[in-house]
Scaffold this motif. Structure first.
Motif, PDB file in Angstrom:
ATOM      1  N   ARG A   1       0.842  -1.203   0.000  1.00 59.52           N
ATOM      2  CA  ARG A   1       0.000   0.000   0.000  1.00 59.52           C
ATOM      3  C   ARG A   1       0.878   1.255   0.000  1.00 59.52           C
ATOM      4  N   GLU A   2       2.009   1.188   0.667  1.00 56.99           N
ATOM      5  CA  GLU A   2       2.940   2.315   0.654  1.00 56.99           C
ATOM      6  C   GLU A   2       3.422   2.592  -0.766  1.00 56.99           C
ATOM      7  N   ARG A   3       3.742   1.551  -1.497  1.00 55.17           N
ATOM      8  CA  ARG A   3       4.212   1.728  -2.878  1.00 55.17           C
ATOM      9  C   ARG A   3       3.121   2.359  -3.739  1.00 55.17           C
ATOM     10  N   LEU A   4       1.885   1.922  -3.574  1.00 59.55           N
ATOM     11  CA  LEU A   4       0.781   2.478  -4.349  1.00 59.55           C
ATOM     12  C   LEU A   4       0.575   3.959  -4.052  1.00 59.55           C
ATOM     13  N   LEU A   5       0.705   4.348  -2.784  1.00 53.10           N
ATOM     14  CA  LEU A   5       0.523   5.760  -2.435  1.00 53.10           C
ATOM     15  C   LEU A   5       1.638   6.611  -3.034  1.00 53.10           C
ATOM     16  N   HIS A   6       2.865   6.128  -2.987  1.00 57.00           N
ATOM     17  CA  HIS A   6       3.967   6.878  -3.582  1.00 57.00           C
ATOM     18  C   HIS A   6       3.746   7.056  -5.085  1.00 57.00           C
ATOM     19  N   GLU A   7       3.288   6.007  -5.751  1.00 52.48           N
ATOM     20  CA  GLU A   7       3.033   6.110  -7.185  1.00 52.48           C
ATOM     21  C   GLU A   7       1.924   7.112  -7.468  1.00 52.48           C
ATOM     22  N   ALA A   8       0.884   7.122  -6.627  1.00 52.18           N
ATOM     23  CA  ALA A   8      -0.242   8.023  -6.850  1.00 52.18           C
ATOM     24  C   ALA A   8       0.125   9.473  -6.569  1.00 52.18           C
ATOM     25  N   LEU A   9       0.975   9.702  -5.604  1.00 51.74           N
ATOM     26  CA  LEU A   9       1.379  11.073  -5.288  1.00 51.74           C
ATOM     27  C   LEU A   9       2.350  11.627  -6.313  1.00 51.74           C
ATOM     28  N   GLY A  10       3.075  10.747  -6.982  1.00 53.18           N
ATOM     29  CA  GLY A  10       4.004  11.194  -8.017  1.00 53.18           C
ATOM     30  C   GLY A  10       5.232  11.864  -7.443  1.00 53.18           C
ATOM     31  N   ARG A  11       5.984  12.512  -8.334  1.00 52.17           N
ATOM     32  CA  ARG A  11       7.274  13.098  -7.944  1.00 52.17           C
ATOM     33  C   ARG A  11       7.297  14.614  -8.031  1.00 52.17           C
ATOM     34  N   GLN A  12       6.141  15.207  -8.290  1.00 54.38           N
ATOM     35  CA  GLN A  12       6.130  16.661  -8.379  1.00 54.38           C
ATOM     36  C   GLN A  12       6.313  17.272  -6.993  1.00 54.38           C
TER      37      GLN A  12
ATOM     38  N   ILE B   1       3.806  20.744   1.037  1.00 52.76           N
ATOM     39  CA  ILE B   1       3.972  20.224   2.389  1.00 52.76           C
ATOM     40  C   ILE B   1       4.719  18.897   2.297  1.00 52.76           C
ATOM     41  N   PRO B   2       5.670  18.636   3.178  1.00 53.71           N
ATOM     42  CA  PRO B   2       6.383  17.361   3.137  1.00 53.71           C
ATOM     43  C   PRO B   2       5.442  16.208   3.513  1.00 53.71           C
ATOM     44  N   ILE B   3       5.571  15.108   2.799  1.00 53.79           N
ATOM     45  CA  ILE B   3       4.792  13.899   3.080  1.00 53.79           C
ATOM     46  C   ILE B   3       5.772  12.742   3.206  1.00 53.79           C
ATOM     47  N   ALA B   4       5.613  11.966   4.263  1.00 56.73           N
ATOM     48  CA  ALA B   4       6.454  10.784   4.459  1.00 56.73           C
ATOM     49  C   ALA B   4       5.571   9.620   4.866  1.00 56.73           C
ATOM     50  N   THR B   5       5.976   8.428   4.472  1.00 60.75           N
ATOM     51  CA  THR B   5       5.178   7.237   4.739  1.00 60.75           C
ATOM     52  C   THR B   5       5.973   6.211   5.539  1.00 60.75           C
ATOM     53  N   MET B   6       5.236   5.387   6.261  1.00 60.83           N
ATOM     54  CA  MET B   6       5.822   4.270   6.990  1.00 60.83           C
ATOM     55  C   MET B   6       4.907   3.066   6.815  1.00 60.83           C
TER      56      MET B   6
ATOM     57  N   PRO C   1      10.215   9.692   2.492  1.00 52.77           N
ATOM     58  CA  PRO C   1       9.616  10.909   1.924  1.00 52.77           C
ATOM     59  C   PRO C   1       9.099  10.651   0.510  1.00 52.77           C
ATOM     60  N   THR C   2       8.002  11.279   0.160  1.00 51.31           N
ATOM     61  CA  THR C   2       7.458  11.142  -1.191  1.00 51.31           C
ATOM     62  C   THR C   2       8.058  12.204  -2.099  1.00 51.31           C
ATOM     63  N   GLY C   3       7.880  11.978  -3.407  1.00 50.45           N
ATOM     64  CA  GLY C   3       8.335  12.962  -4.384  1.00 50.45           C
ATOM     65  C   GLY C   3       9.812  12.922  -4.677  1.00 50.45           C
ATOM     66  N   ALA C   4      10.517  11.888  -4.214  1.00 51.93           N
ATOM     67  CA  ALA C   4      11.955  11.800  -4.470  1.00 51.93           C
ATOM     68  C   ALA C   4      12.200  11.516  -5.954  1.00 51.93           C
ATOM     69  N   SER C   5      13.250  12.071  -6.490  1.00 50.75           N
ATOM     70  CA  SER C   5      13.614  11.828  -7.887  1.00 50.75           C
ATOM     71  C   SER C   5      14.820  10.902  -7.935  1.00 50.75           C
ATOM     72  N   GLY C   6      14.947  10.194  -9.067  1.00 53.20           N
ATOM     73  CA  GLY C   6      16.094   9.309  -9.217  1.00 53.20           C
ATOM     74  C   GLY C   6      15.935   8.052  -8.372  1.00 53.20           C
ATOM     75  N   ALA C   7      17.049   7.543  -7.861  1.00 56.99           N
ATOM     76  CA  ALA C   7      17.042   6.312  -7.079  1.00 56.99           C
ATOM     77  C   ALA C   7      16.299   6.522  -5.772  1.00 56.99           C
ATOM     78  N   PRO C   8      15.622   5.486  -5.261  1.00 52.21           N
ATOM     79  CA  PRO C   8      14.907   5.607  -3.999  1.00 52.21           C
ATOM     80  C   PRO C   8      15.838   6.033  -2.871  1.00 52.21           C
ATOM     81  N   GLU C   9      15.370   6.930  -2.036  1.00 54.86           N
ATOM     82  CA  GLU C   9      16.153   7.374  -0.897  1.00 54.86           C
ATOM     83  C   GLU C   9      16.075   6.339   0.226  1.00 54.86           C
TER      84      GLU C   9
END
Length: 298
Positions: free
Chosen positions: A222-233, A237-242, A260-268
């Motif tokens: 579910r975390e992966r799905l939320l990151h995909e839906a929020l995108g990288r723009q 406000i900062p958003i982080a998931t656990m 954190p969401t919205g990261a570009s490039g390789a996963p942080e």
């Protein structure tokens, strides 16, 4: 029990410790805690917590119940009439009618939202338990959904757009992070979670604090799905998931479990909770005095 004509509040107060008052204060604001949660936050072991909550139950300060819909064999605790009266007297609040207090206890114990409420409270209990083991750490503020929604709670900013499950201010050493919590049990669609994030962004545009919004999610899928839906723009406000399935018994929500969401490039790599403070507005005393109508005192 008290003798006829004696004030039950004054009688009960004579037996209370500072730790008891802290527990009653939490129950006044956060409604329900399990014995295991109380043990983690206020005691070093389960049996002393069990013995003390039994004492408070016999003094009619707390009521307790079990539910077939909740995990584990232990008790769940809510304030009884005398407990409400004790905290109301300390805060200068009006005491509800007896019938209203009875109805409130029954609503809490039978609410279908009870697992969600216990999950929200577990997040903050985990932080408190972590701080008990780390002298430099402290949870300075723990506000419930109801406290967050109170008028003028955040200065002149209205919280009607968002219904945060909780708000906290956490400190380690000389660093501090303010945050809003969204506890997800997987019962809402991912687009609904995205809409919640957007409402926090609207809050910022109206002058609200750009503190991190923490999404506590049941699993990594579910975390992966939320990151995909929020995108990288970029977001206002900062958003982080656990993902809670990432937590082991020796890992706390204060540890490096936040993405954190919205990261570009390789996963942080995952970040610690205190490190998220650098992503948003400061939670220093000056900022809090501007937003909080009540004086801020750590």
């Amino acid at each position: 029990m008290t003798q006829t004509g004696h004030d039950r509040v004054l009688y009960a107060q004579s037996f209370l410790t500072d730790r008891d008052l802290r527990l009653l204060d939490w129950l006044y604001d956060h409604q329900v805690l399990s014995t295991a949660q109380i043990a983690a936050a206020l005691f070093n072991r389960y049996p002393p917590a069990q013995e003390r909550t039994l004492r408070l139950y016999r003094l009619r300060l707390v009521e307790r119940f079990r539910s077939p819909h909740l995990p584990g064999p232990g008790w769940y605790h809510i304030l009884d009439r005398t407990g409400v009266e004790v905290i109301a007297a300390l805060r200068g609040d009006a005491v509800p009618r007896v019938a209203d207090m009875t109805a409130q206890r029954r609503r809490i114990a039978t609410s279908p939202n009870l697992p969600h409420l216990l999950g929200v409270n577990q997040f903050f209990i985990d932080l408190i338990a972590y701080a008990r083991r780390q002298p430099a750490a402290a949870l300075l503020r723990w506000w419930s959904e109801r406290q967050c929604a109170a008028p003028l709670r955040f200065g002149m900013v209205s919280m009607y757009r968002v219904r945060a499950d909780g708000h906290g201010i956490y400190e380690e050493g000389d660093r501090r992070v303010g945050f809003f919590l969204e506890h997800d049990r997987g019962t809402e669609s991912v687009p609904v979670l995205v809409e919640k994030a957007q409402r926090y962004e609207q809050l910022v545009t109206e002058g609200g604090p750009a503190w991190p919004v923490l999404f506590s999610l049941p699993d990594r899928g579910r975390e992966r799905l939320l990151h995909e839906a929020l995108g990288r723009q970029p977001r206002a406000i900062p958003i982080a998931t656990m993902a809670r399935d990432r937590l082991r018994p020796d890992v706390s929500v204060a540890d490096a479990v936040w993405l954190p969401t919205g990261a570009s490039g390789a996963p942080e790599p995952p970040r610690r909770l205190i490190d998220l403070g650098g992503l948003g507005d400061p939670a220093d005393d000056a900022a809090l005095m501007r937003l909080d109508r009540r004086p801020f005192r750590p």
